[in-house]
Design a protein around this motif. Structure first.
Motif, mmCIF file in Angstrom:
data_model
loop_
_atom_site.group_PDB
_atom_site.id
_atom_site.type_symbol
_atom_site.label_atom_id
_atom_site.label_comp_id
_atom_site.label_asym_id
_atom_site.label_seq_id
_atom_site.Cartn_x
_atom_site.Cartn_y
_atom_site.Cartn_z
ATOM 1 N N PHE A 44 0.754 -1.186 -0.082
ATOM 2 C CA PHE A 44 -0.035 -0.102 -0.066
ATOM 3 C C PHE A 44 0.941 1.116 -0.188
ATOM 4 O O PHE A 44 2.246 1.124 0.271
ATOM 5 C CB PHE A 44 -1.124 0.005 0.946
ATOM 6 N N THR A 45 0.336 2.202 -0.381
ATOM 7 C CA THR A 45 0.790 3.628 -0.199
ATOM 8 C C THR A 45 0.288 4.501 0.797
ATOM 9 O O THR A 45 -0.902 4.295 1.008
ATOM 10 C CB THR A 45 1.004 4.453 -1.638
ATOM 11 N N ALA A 46 0.973 5.528 1.495
ATOM 12 C CA ALA A 46 0.211 6.246 2.508
ATOM 13 C C ALA A 46 1.297 7.604 2.560
ATOM 14 O O ALA A 46 2.444 7.387 2.392
ATOM 15 C CB ALA A 46 0.286 5.736 3.804
ATOM 16 N N GLN A 47 0.185 8.639 3.182
ATOM 17 C CA GLN A 47 0.966 9.784 3.547
ATOM 18 C C GLN A 47 1.399 9.476 5.141
ATOM 19 O O GLN A 47 0.547 9.115 5.809
ATOM 20 C CB GLN A 47 0.128 10.902 3.399
ATOM 21 N N VAL A 48 2.645 9.969 5.438
ATOM 22 C CA VAL A 48 2.972 9.503 6.924
ATOM 23 C C VAL A 48 3.707 10.616 7.456
ATOM 24 O O VAL A 48 4.504 11.305 6.843
ATOM 25 C CB VAL A 48 4.165 8.188 6.840
ATOM 26 N N LYS A 49 3.368 10.879 8.608
ATOM 27 C CA LYS A 49 4.175 11.989 9.505
ATOM 28 C C LYS A 49 4.869 11.139 10.785
ATOM 29 O O LYS A 49 3.702 10.273 11.328
ATOM 30 C CB LYS A 49 3.273 12.703 10.076
ATOM 31 N N GLU A 64 5.770 10.355 1.807
ATOM 32 C CA GLU A 64 4.922 9.194 1.089
ATOM 33 C C GLU A 64 5.668 7.937 1.367
ATOM 34 O O GLU A 64 6.936 7.899 1.149
ATOM 35 C CB GLU A 64 4.794 9.369 -0.184
ATOM 36 N N PHE A 65 5.016 6.839 2.114
ATOM 37 C CA PHE A 65 5.600 5.846 2.214
ATOM 38 C C PHE A 65 5.004 4.602 1.369
ATOM 39 O O PHE A 65 3.844 4.522 1.000
ATOM 40 C CB PHE A 65 5.132 5.299 3.651
ATOM 41 N N GLU A 66 5.826 3.850 0.659
ATOM 42 C CA GLU A 66 5.100 2.618 -0.101
ATOM 43 C C GLU A 66 5.736 1.370 0.494
ATOM 44 O O GLU A 66 6.895 1.186 0.672
ATOM 45 C CB GLU A 66 5.768 2.936 -1.337
ATOM 46 N N TYR A 67 4.696 0.632 1.299
ATOM 47 C CA TYR A 67 5.167 -0.669 1.474
ATOM 48 C C TYR A 67 4.677 -1.737 0.644
ATOM 49 O O TYR A 67 3.700 -1.964 -0.346
ATOM 50 C CB TYR A 67 3.955 -0.890 2.863
ATOM 51 N N ASP A 73 10.889 -1.517 0.737
ATOM 52 C CA ASP A 73 9.895 -0.296 1.092
ATOM 53 C C ASP A 73 10.474 0.851 0.843
ATOM 54 O O ASP A 73 11.851 1.237 1.090
ATOM 55 C CB ASP A 73 9.585 -0.282 2.701
ATOM 56 N N ILE A 74 9.719 1.896 0.494
ATOM 57 C CA ILE A 74 10.262 3.450 0.092
ATOM 58 C C ILE A 74 9.793 4.503 0.736
ATOM 59 O O ILE A 74 8.357 4.501 0.724
ATOM 60 C CB ILE A 74 10.064 3.527 -1.675
ATOM 61 N N PHE A 75 10.315 5.146 1.399
ATOM 62 C CA PHE A 75 10.057 6.530 1.994
ATOM 63 C C PHE A 75 10.411 7.810 1.440
ATOM 64 O O PHE A 75 11.849 8.001 1.481
ATOM 65 C CB PHE A 75 10.270 6.263 3.597
ATOM 66 N N THR A 76 9.731 8.447 0.798
ATOM 67 C CA THR A 76 10.121 9.789 0.117
ATOM 68 C C THR A 76 9.664 10.896 0.924
ATOM 69 O O THR A 76 8.509 11.145 1.334
ATOM 70 C CB THR A 76 9.281 9.900 -1.159
ATOM 71 N N LEU A 77 10.896 11.766 1.426
ATOM 72 C CA LEU A 77 10.602 12.617 2.359
ATOM 73 C C LEU A 77 10.165 13.942 1.642
ATOM 74 O O LEU A 77 10.541 14.446 0.691
ATOM 75 C CB LEU A 77 11.964 12.879 3.046
ATOM 76 N N LYS A 78 9.246 14.587 2.511
ATOM 77 C CA LYS A 78 8.467 15.901 1.902
ATOM 78 C C LYS A 78 8.804 16.954 3.108
ATOM 79 O O LYS A 78 8.977 18.153 2.667
ATOM 80 C CB LYS A 78 7.042 15.807 1.759
#
Length: 207
Positions: A44-49, A64-67, A73-78
């Motif tokens: 899944f993908t999700a916006q994560v804080k 944005e986190f992609e599990y 797993d990929i976490f793209t920092l904003k």
């Protein structure tokens, strides 16, 4: 690269206050259902804080986190702005074999040196706990009118006990919020929003 946050702490406090409206109760079959759901879920993908609680301040990271169950797993920092666009790629699942890469360099997760309790590795190890771990306790709560299932997990490392408490939406079992404790001291909070299935999943988009 780091910033203090007051508004985010207010949101967290509001979430916990709302949780008090629910009545705790055991749920026969819920632990098995959570584990089965994530054993079968492709991703899944999700916006994560992520809020990292320190003695003097709270650091906030978002993106944005992609599990992916069978891939990295990929976490793209904003946020914070200084880190916007940086991509963290996590391979491996357990604390023993987890590697987090920042571009082409291994990202240093040893500050503090506690696997699963840093912004770099909290997400992949949290998901591994959900997928493979057996919660010690589960119960139901209502948060802002939404029915939730809460699961409490505990593990031990060479520095002591780690407790993860995770709120899932009752209908979909998507993650909504998590708290992480090191020896009874809360050190991290994770907020999930806009959760969407990756193609091939049977779960529905989170409300």
């Amino acid at each position: 690269m780091r910033k203090k946050t007051g508004a985010a702490m207010a949101v967290a406090a509001f979430f916990i206050l709302l949780c008090g409206c629910g009545v705790k109760s055991g749920n026969t079959g819920i632990p098995e259902k959570i584990q089965q759901t994530y054993e079968q879920l492709p991703g899944f993908t999700a916006q994560v804080k992520i809020l990292s609680d320190l003695e003097q301040s709270t650091l906030e990271y978002g993106g944005e986190f992609e599990y992916n169950r069978e891939d990295n797993d990929i976490f793209t920092l904003k946020t914070p702005d200084a880190l916007a666009g940086i991509v963290l790629v996590a391979s491996g699942e357990s604390p023993a074999n987890l590697t987090v890469q920042y571009d082409d360099t291994v990202f240093d997760t040893a500050q503090p040196a506690r696997a699963g309790l840093t912004p770099a590795d909290v997400l992949p190890l949290l998901m591994d706990t959900i997928r493979t771990g057996a919660p010690l306790e589960t119960w139901e709560e209502t948060v802002g009118g939404v029915k939730m299932v809460v699961a409490r997990y505990e593990t031990e490392d060479d520095q002591g006990r780690i407790m993860r408490q995770i709120w899932f939406t009752r209908e979909s079992l998507w993650p909504s919020y998590a708290e992480l404790y090191a020896d009874d001291q809360r050190v991290m909070q994770v907020f999930f929003s806009e959760v969407q299935q990756i193609e091939g999943s049977n779960n529905n988009e989170a409300e």
